[in-house]
Design a protein around this motif. Structure first.
Motif, mmCIF file in Angstrom:
data_model
loop_
_atom_site.group_PDB
_atom_site.id
_atom_site.type_symbol
_atom_site.label_atom_id
_atom_site.label_comp_id
_atom_site.label_asym_id
_atom_site.label_seq_id
_atom_site.Cartn_x
_atom_site.Cartn_y
_atom_site.Cartn_z
ATOM 1 N N GLN A 60 0.873 -1.174 0.000
ATOM 2 C CA GLN A 60 0.000 0.000 0.000
ATOM 3 C C GLN A 60 0.908 1.221 0.000
ATOM 4 O O GLN A 60 1.850 1.273 0.801
ATOM 5 C CB GLN A 60 -0.842 0.042 1.276
ATOM 6 C CG GLN A 60 -1.936 -0.992 1.367
ATOM 7 C CD GLN A 60 -3.091 -0.679 0.438
ATOM 8 O OE1 GLN A 60 -3.450 -1.503 -0.395
ATOM 9 N NE2 GLN A 60 -3.660 0.525 0.559
ATOM 10 N N PRO A 61 0.643 2.194 -0.845
ATOM 11 C CA PRO A 61 1.505 3.377 -0.851
ATOM 12 C C PRO A 61 1.515 4.079 0.507
ATOM 13 O O PRO A 61 0.501 4.113 1.199
ATOM 14 C CB PRO A 61 0.884 4.283 -1.923
ATOM 15 C CG PRO A 61 -0.362 3.635 -2.368
ATOM 16 C CD PRO A 61 -0.401 2.239 -1.863
ATOM 17 N N ASN A 62 2.627 4.617 0.870
ATOM 18 C CA ASN A 62 2.749 5.386 2.100
ATOM 19 C C ASN A 62 2.367 6.833 1.803
ATOM 20 O O ASN A 62 3.106 7.574 1.164
ATOM 21 C CB ASN A 62 4.192 5.290 2.603
ATOM 22 C CG ASN A 62 4.400 6.077 3.879
ATOM 23 O OD1 ASN A 62 3.767 7.101 4.105
ATOM 24 N ND2 ASN A 62 5.301 5.595 4.717
ATOM 25 N N LEU A 63 1.189 7.197 2.287
ATOM 26 C CA LEU A 63 0.648 8.509 1.941
ATOM 27 C C LEU A 63 1.421 9.653 2.587
ATOM 28 O O LEU A 63 1.413 10.779 2.084
ATOM 29 C CB LEU A 63 -0.830 8.571 2.338
ATOM 30 C CG LEU A 63 -1.843 8.349 1.211
ATOM 31 C CD1 LEU A 63 -1.319 7.432 0.136
ATOM 32 C CD2 LEU A 63 -3.166 7.861 1.742
ATOM 33 N N LEU A 64 2.059 9.369 3.704
ATOM 34 C CA LEU A 64 2.862 10.396 4.346
ATOM 35 C C LEU A 64 4.047 10.757 3.451
ATOM 36 O O LEU A 64 4.350 11.933 3.235
ATOM 37 C CB LEU A 64 3.367 9.868 5.690
ATOM 38 C CG LEU A 64 2.871 10.529 6.957
ATOM 39 C CD1 LEU A 64 1.422 10.921 6.878
ATOM 40 C CD2 LEU A 64 3.133 9.651 8.148
ATOM 41 N N SER A 96 -16.831 15.524 6.334
ATOM 42 C CA SER A 96 -16.100 14.265 6.172
ATOM 43 C C SER A 96 -16.573 13.517 4.929
ATOM 44 O O SER A 96 -15.767 13.051 4.126
ATOM 45 C CB SER A 96 -16.299 13.403 7.415
ATOM 46 O OG SER A 96 -15.692 12.151 7.243
ATOM 47 N N HIS A 105 -9.423 13.765 3.695
ATOM 48 C CA HIS A 105 -9.899 13.433 5.030
ATOM 49 C C HIS A 105 -9.664 14.561 6.019
ATOM 50 O O HIS A 105 -8.842 15.438 5.798
ATOM 51 C CB HIS A 105 -9.232 12.153 5.511
ATOM 52 C CG HIS A 105 -9.621 10.967 4.690
ATOM 53 N ND1 HIS A 105 -10.842 10.361 4.792
ATOM 54 C CD2 HIS A 105 -8.972 10.334 3.699
ATOM 55 C CE1 HIS A 105 -10.922 9.386 3.908
ATOM 56 N NE2 HIS A 105 -9.798 9.345 3.236
ATOM 57 N N ILE A 106 -10.391 14.453 7.112
ATOM 58 C CA ILE A 106 -10.340 15.490 8.144
ATOM 59 C C ILE A 106 -9.342 15.125 9.236
ATOM 60 O O ILE A 106 -9.370 14.021 9.767
ATOM 61 C CB ILE A 106 -11.721 15.641 8.813
ATOM 62 C CG1 ILE A 106 -12.721 16.269 7.856
ATOM 63 C CG2 ILE A 106 -11.613 16.466 10.082
ATOM 64 C CD1 ILE A 106 -14.117 16.366 8.444
ATOM 65 N N PHE B 109 -12.696 9.162 9.766
ATOM 66 C CA PHE B 109 -13.312 8.426 8.668
ATOM 67 C C PHE B 109 -14.750 8.144 9.036
ATOM 68 O O PHE B 109 -15.016 7.329 9.921
ATOM 69 C CB PHE B 109 -12.572 7.109 8.421
ATOM 70 C CG PHE B 109 -11.152 7.306 7.977
ATOM 71 C CD1 PHE B 109 -10.158 7.565 8.903
ATOM 72 C CD2 PHE B 109 -10.819 7.256 6.639
ATOM 73 C CE1 PHE B 109 -8.851 7.772 8.500
ATOM 74 C CE2 PHE B 109 -9.509 7.464 6.227
ATOM 75 C CZ PHE B 109 -8.520 7.723 7.162
ATOM 76 N N GLU B 122 -8.283 1.083 4.751
ATOM 77 C CA GLU B 122 -7.073 0.965 3.937
ATOM 78 C C GLU B 122 -6.369 2.309 3.847
ATOM 79 O O GLU B 122 -5.151 2.403 3.971
ATOM 80 C CB GLU B 122 -7.423 0.479 2.528
ATOM 81 C CG GLU B 122 -7.561 -1.021 2.440
ATOM 82 C CD GLU B 122 -7.462 -1.500 0.999
ATOM 83 O OE1 GLU B 122 -7.395 -0.647 0.091
ATOM 84 O OE2 GLU B 122 -7.443 -2.717 0.785
ATOM 85 N N GLN B 123 -7.156 3.337 3.621
ATOM 86 C CA GLN B 123 -6.578 4.671 3.536
ATOM 87 C C GLN B 123 -5.932 5.064 4.849
ATOM 88 O O GLN B 123 -4.843 5.638 4.888
ATOM 89 C CB GLN B 123 -7.669 5.681 3.192
ATOM 90 C CG GLN B 123 -8.128 5.567 1.768
ATOM 91 C CD GLN B 123 -8.312 6.952 1.179
ATOM 92 O OE1 GLN B 123 -7.615 7.888 1.544
ATOM 93 N NE2 GLN B 123 -9.242 7.063 0.265
ATOM 94 N N SER B 126 -2.680 3.620 5.127
ATOM 95 C CA SER B 126 -1.739 4.289 4.234
ATOM 96 C C SER B 126 -1.198 5.577 4.839
ATOM 97 O O SER B 126 -0.107 6.005 4.517
ATOM 98 C CB SER B 126 -2.409 4.610 2.898
ATOM 99 O OG SER B 126 -2.767 3.416 2.247
ATOM 100 N N TYR B 127 -2.007 6.180 5.703
ATOM 101 C CA TYR B 127 -1.533 7.403 6.339
ATOM 102 C C TYR B 127 -0.632 7.102 7.527
ATOM 103 O O TYR B 127 -0.276 7.992 8.277
ATOM 104 C CB TYR B 127 -2.712 8.286 6.768
ATOM 105 C CG TYR B 127 -3.159 9.231 5.685
ATOM 106 C CD1 TYR B 127 -2.347 10.279 5.280
ATOM 107 C CD2 TYR B 127 -4.377 9.071 5.055
ATOM 108 C CE1 TYR B 127 -2.737 11.145 4.282
ATOM 109 C CE2 TYR B 127 -4.783 9.933 4.050
ATOM 110 C CZ TYR B 127 -3.957 10.968 3.675
ATOM 111 O OH TYR B 127 -4.349 11.826 2.683
ATOM 112 N N GLN B 128 -0.296 5.858 7.720
ATOM 113 C CA GLN B 128 0.643 5.466 8.773
ATOM 114 C C GLN B 128 0.165 5.899 10.144
ATOM 115 O O GLN B 128 0.952 6.387 10.959
ATOM 116 C CB GLN B 128 2.020 6.086 8.506
ATOM 117 C CG GLN B 128 2.496 6.003 7.084
ATOM 118 C CD GLN B 128 2.642 4.579 6.604
ATOM 119 O OE1 GLN B 128 1.903 4.164 5.730
ATOM 120 N NE2 GLN B 128 3.541 3.827 7.190
ATOM 121 N N GLN B 146 -5.002 -7.240 8.114
ATOM 122 C CA GLN B 146 -4.010 -6.398 7.459
ATOM 123 C C GLN B 146 -3.424 -5.385 8.457
ATOM 124 O O GLN B 146 -2.220 -5.142 8.467
ATOM 125 C CB GLN B 146 -4.694 -5.668 6.300
ATOM 126 C CG GLN B 146 -3.751 -5.088 5.280
ATOM 127 C CD GLN B 146 -4.538 -4.468 4.139
ATOM 128 O OE1 GLN B 146 -5.527 -5.020 3.666
ATOM 129 N NE2 GLN B 146 -4.100 -3.315 3.692
#
Lengths: 359, 359
Positions: A60-64, A96, A105-106, B109, B122-123, B126-128, B146
Motif C-alpha cells: 500500500q503506498p505510504n501517503l505520508l 467528512s 480526510h479530516i 473516517f 485501507e486509507q 496508508s496514512y501510517q 491487514q
DNA sequence: CTGAAAGCGCTTACAG
DNA sequence: CTGAAAGCGCTTACAG
C-alpha cells in the motif's frame, strides 16, 4: 534463516515499499511509483505486472511519504468546538463525507479555550494540511496571518467576521432575524426576547440586528436580550431569568435550535407553560432534532450540507489559485413552520419537505 | 532583487525548514533538529540561539517529515458511523480531547456502507496512523488482519465482538438488560418489548439477552423484539408497529437512548400516551439529552469518557509492546432513574450526580 | 556537544 | 516507455 531475514532486526515486519514491489516485479522503483500515479507514462503491460506484484506482497503506498514529496497531503484540518450541538455534529459528518468523495480526510481539532485554539491551528499547519476549516471556533489574527503566509487557505463556516484573507460561508442571519420578527409580530405577540449566543458571535449579532430592527419598525422597541453562550446549560439559566419576571415574554427567538431546546425545556417543565399557547419559541439551524415531536421547533434553516459544499468549493478555488482573494458566500435558508410558535393567519408556502413561511 | 530571491521561482514562499534556521543561527541542520527534540544532546546556549533564530523566521517543524523519519505519526484514525447519535458525537469529542493531552490527533473516517468502511481503513493504514479506533463501525476480517500485519493496533469501542488480535472496550451490556428488566418488573409492568439495534450488533444482542433472560426467570416469556437499526427513523417506525396492536406493551427497553427518544416521540405525540403512566421507556447510554426534561429518560449509563479513556490506555499498551495480545475491557455503568419509567417502591441509591437504582 | 551523512518512502525532471 | 538520481524535511547513529 536466509541472509535477508537475518538482516531484519525488528520483530515487527516493515510494511512493503515501492522498492520491495520493484524487486518482485523486476523493474525500477520509479516504475512502481508511476504505476500508482494516474496518468503517468507506463506501458500497460508493465503496469499490470507491477500491480500484480504489489498485490502479491500486500503493498500500500505510504501517503505520508507521498505528501512530503508532492507537498499535498489531502488532509484538511477542521477546528471545531460545540460538538454537543447537533448542528456542528452535522457539519463534521457532511464535511467528512463530502471530502471523502475526492479522497480527502479530516484531521480533527476540537477546541474550547482560545489558547488551545491557537495551539491547535499551529499543529494543523505543521501537519501540512491543504486547508483549514473553522467552525464555531475563533483563532487569533496573528495565527490566521500565519496560515496565509504558509499559503494554507482558511475558510470559516458560520461566521460573518470580515478578516483579511479569510474566506467564510454563513447563513442568512439578518434575514433570519427579520423573518422571525415578522412571523411573530404577524401572529400577535406582545413581549419579545432574544437569546443571543456569545457576546462576540457575529452571526448572533446579525440575527439580533434583523430581529430588533424589524420589531422596532413596528413599534416594539423593548426587546429583552440575554446571552445563552450557545450552551444548553447557560440557555436554561437565562431562560429562567426571562420567565421568572412579572411581565414575561410571550415570544422568544433563540440564536440556535440547541438553545431553543433548553428554553422549551425550562418553560414547559419548570414554569408549566404551554408552548406555543403561552409562549412561542423559535430557533435557527433546523437541526434534525427540531423535527422530533418532543420539540417540534419552528426555526430558520441553515443547511449544514450546503454550507459545507460551499466551503469545499472555496477551498478548491483557493488551492487552484493561491493568489486569489478571500471568497465570501451566503447560503439561503427558510423559516420552517412547526408547532413551537403561534402562526399567523396568512403567508404559508409548501416546500418540498417543509411548510415554510413568507410574509 | 537579490540572487536568493531571484532563485525562488514560486510566488508562494516556501515554509522555512531546519536548513533555513541553521543558516540564520550559524549551526548545522542536525543541531536545529536536536534543539527541537526534547532530551536531545544540545548545549543550552546553542539551543537558545537556535530557538531564537527559528522564531525570527517563523519556523515550524514539518510533522509529516518527522513522522516519516520516526515512523510515528501521532495520528490516530477514528472510523465512525452514526454521528447523528449524540453518544458517538461524545465519543469523537472525548477521544479528540483526551488524545490532545499527549499531542495526538484524530484522522476522521465517517462510514456508512461496509465497502467504504473497508476503503476507509485501507486509507487510514496508508496514512501510517499509530492506531485505529472503531466506533459503531465494522471492518471486514481481512482488513483487520491487514492492520495487525502492519503492526497497527485496533481497538473497538462499544462492541463485544471477539476477533483475534482486536482489542475492545464496552459497557455492561448484559447487566444493563438484567437491571432494566428487574427495575421494570419490580414496578409491575405487564407487556414487555425490546427495541434492538441492528441484527448483527453484538452489544444489542447482549442487552437483549440480559433483558429476556431475567424476564423469563420471573415468568415473562413473551417479550416482543423489533429492530430499530440504531436510527431515529427506523426506531419510530417500529415503535408504531409496537403500539398500534391491541395488546400493546407498557414497558419498552431500547438498545440506545437515541432510539428511546424516537419511541417517546411516537408514543406521546402520535398515540397520545402518557409516559410513564401508560408506557415506560428505558434506554442505554445516558447521553446528555437524556437529562433534558423533554425526554427525562431513565437509562443505563455508558460513560463515553471512560470508554475512550480505556481505549487510549489500550492503544498505549499495544504501541509500547506490539507483541502483546488483544486487550478486552468492560466499563461499568449504572441504571440512572429519571421520569420516563414507573419506579419500584424500593431500591434507590443517591449517586453523586444521579439517582441510581440497585435491586 | 556538534556536524556530515545516510535513511524514512515517496515523486519527478532528466537522459536514454 | 524506463531507470538513475536528486529532492521533499525531518531523525539518528556515527565520528570527532
Amino acid at each position: 534463516m536466509s541472509k535477508k531475514e537475518g538482516a531484519n532486526k525488528n520483530i515487527k515486519s516493515r510494511a512493503p515499499t515501492e522498492s520491495d514491489v520493484a524487486k518482485v516485479a523486476g523493474v525500477s522503483q520509479s516504475a512502481v511509483s508511476r504505476a500508482f500515479t494516474p496518468g503517468a507514462s507506463v506501458a500497460q503491460s508493465t503496469r499490470e505486472k507491477i500491480l500484480h506484484a504489489a498485490r502479491s506482497i500486500g503493498y500500500q503506498p505510504n501517503l505520508l511519504a507521498r505528501s512530503l514529496a508532492t507537498r499535498r497531503s489531502n488532509i484538511i484540518a477542521l477546528a471545531i468546538s460545540n460538538l454537543e450541538n447537533p448542528f456542528y455534529a452535522q457539519v463534521v459528518k457532511e464535511l467528512s463525507e463530502q471530502l471523502a468523495e475526492t479522497g480527502r480526510h479530516i484531521l480533527l481539532f476540537t477546541t474550547n479555550a482560545e489558547e488551545d485554539e491557537n495551539q491547535a491551528l499551529e499543529q494543523a499547519l505543521s501537519y501540512q494540511v491543504d486547508a483549514l476549516v473553522m467552525a464555531a471556533s475563533k483563532a487569533s489574527i496573528e495565527l490566521t496571518m500565519q496560515c496565509q503566509k504558509a499559503g494554507v487557505p482558511i475558510v470559516q463556516i458560520n461566521r460573518e467576521t470580515r478578516l483579511p484573507g479569510i474566506s467564510t460561508v454563513w447563513g442568512e442571519n439578518q434575514r433570519a432575524g427579520e423573518l422571525v420578527a415578522a412571523f411573530l409580530h404577524a401572529s400577535k405577540h406582545e413581549e419579545y426576547a432574544f437569546v443571543a449566543g456569545t457576546k462576540d458571535s457575529t452571526i448572533s449579532q446579525m440575527r439580533q440586528k434583523g430581529f430588533i430592527e424589524y420589531l422596532s419598525s413596528v413599534g416594539k422597541k423593548d426587546v429583552k436580550i440575554v446571552y445563552g453562550d450557545y450552551t444548553f446549560e447557560t440557555a436554561a439559566i437565562v431562560a429562567r431569568q426571562l420567565l421568572e419576571v412579572e411581565k414575561r415574554p410571550d415570544a422568544i427567538f433563540c440564536a440556535s435550535d440547541y438553545m431553543a431546546f433548553a428554553v422549551i425545556d425550562v418553560a414547559t417543565r419548570e414554569f408549566g407553560l404551554d408552548v406555543p399557547n403561552d409562549l412561542s419559541v423559535i430557533g435557527v439551524d433546523n437541526v434534525p432534532e427540531s423535527a422530533h415531536s418532543a420539540y417540534d421547533l419552528t426555526t430558520f434553516s441553515q443547511p449544514a450540507g450546503s454550507l459545507v459544499q460551499e466551503a469545499i468549493i472555496i477551498i478548491d478555488k483557493m488551492i487552484a489559485d493561491p493568489g486569489r482573494r478571500a471568497i465570501r458566500c451566503e447560503v439561503a435558508g427558510d423559516l420552517i413552520v412547526r408547532g413551537s410558535a403561534k402562526r399567523p393567519k396568512t403567508g404559508f408556502v409548501n416546500n418540498v419537505t417543509n411548510k415554510i413561511w413568507l410574509p
